[in-house]
Motif scaffolding. Structure first.
Motif, PDB file in Angstrom:
ATOM      1  N   PRO A   2     -71.693 -15.611 -37.015  1.00 45.56           N
ATOM      2  CA  PRO A   2     -72.015 -16.709 -37.932  1.00 45.56           C
ATOM      3  C   PRO A   2     -71.668 -18.058 -37.310  1.00 45.56           C
ATOM      4  O   PRO A   2     -70.780 -18.158 -36.463  1.00 45.56           O
ATOM      5  CB  PRO A   2     -71.150 -16.419 -39.149  1.00 45.56           C
ATOM      6  N   ALA A   3     -72.379 -19.087 -37.766  1.00 48.40           N
ATOM      7  CA  ALA A   3     -72.098 -20.456 -37.291  1.00 48.40           C
ATOM      8  C   ALA A   3     -70.713 -20.878 -37.766  1.00 48.40           C
ATOM      9  O   ALA A   3     -70.272 -20.479 -38.849  1.00 48.40           O
ATOM     10  CB  ALA A   3     -73.150 -21.405 -37.833  1.00 48.40           C
ATOM     11  N   ARG A   5     -67.808 -22.929 -39.460  1.00 45.16           N
ATOM     12  CA  ARG A   5     -67.764 -23.719 -40.685  1.00 45.16           C
ATOM     13  C   ARG A   5     -67.565 -25.199 -40.331  1.00 45.16           C
ATOM     14  O   ARG A   5     -66.736 -25.518 -39.481  1.00 45.16           O
ATOM     15  CB  ARG A   5     -66.586 -23.215 -41.510  1.00 45.16           C
ATOM     16  N   THR A   6     -68.296 -26.084 -40.995  1.00 44.62           N
ATOM     17  CA  THR A   6     -68.168 -27.522 -40.725  1.00 44.62           C
ATOM     18  C   THR A   6     -67.470 -28.270 -41.851  1.00 44.62           C
ATOM     19  O   THR A   6     -67.079 -29.425 -41.677  1.00 44.62           O
ATOM     20  CB  THR A   6     -69.543 -28.147 -40.475  1.00 44.62           C
TER      21      THR A   6
END
Length: 94
Positions: A2-3, A5-6
């Motif tokens: 998964p990308a 978290r931002t």
């Protein structure tokens, strides 16, 4: 994988989320239950609105009020001293 978290919304009742990295205006940030497109650049560690916040409405973080909106705040807008009075000031503590 998964990308990364931002941003993080600490409680589903919160009206703000916190940027985990610097975020550019126009970026769409995916949170737990919704996405928000940023109206302004958000520095790392700063907050942005995840929904509309009315003038004088409590600003919620950790599911608790951390201050009061001094003017209407649109979703994706930077939430900081220019549009929020701290909870300590609201209570008359400074």
């Amino acid at each position: 994988m998964p990308a990364p978290r931002t941003a993080i919304q600490l409680d589903l009742r919160d009206s703000v989320a916190t940027a985990l990295v610097p975020l550019a205006a126009g970026t769409t940030v995916a949170l737990e239950v919704a996405s928000v497109t940023l109206a302004a650049d958000i520095p790392r560690g700063h907050k942005f609105a995840v929904r509309a916040i009315a003038k004088d409405e409590p600003v919620l973080k950790y599911g608790q009020p951390i201050g009061r909106a001094t003017r209407p705040i649109a979703p994706g807008e930077h939430v900081h001293v220019h549009n929020v009075e701290s909870q300590r000031a609201v209570r008359g503590e400074g």
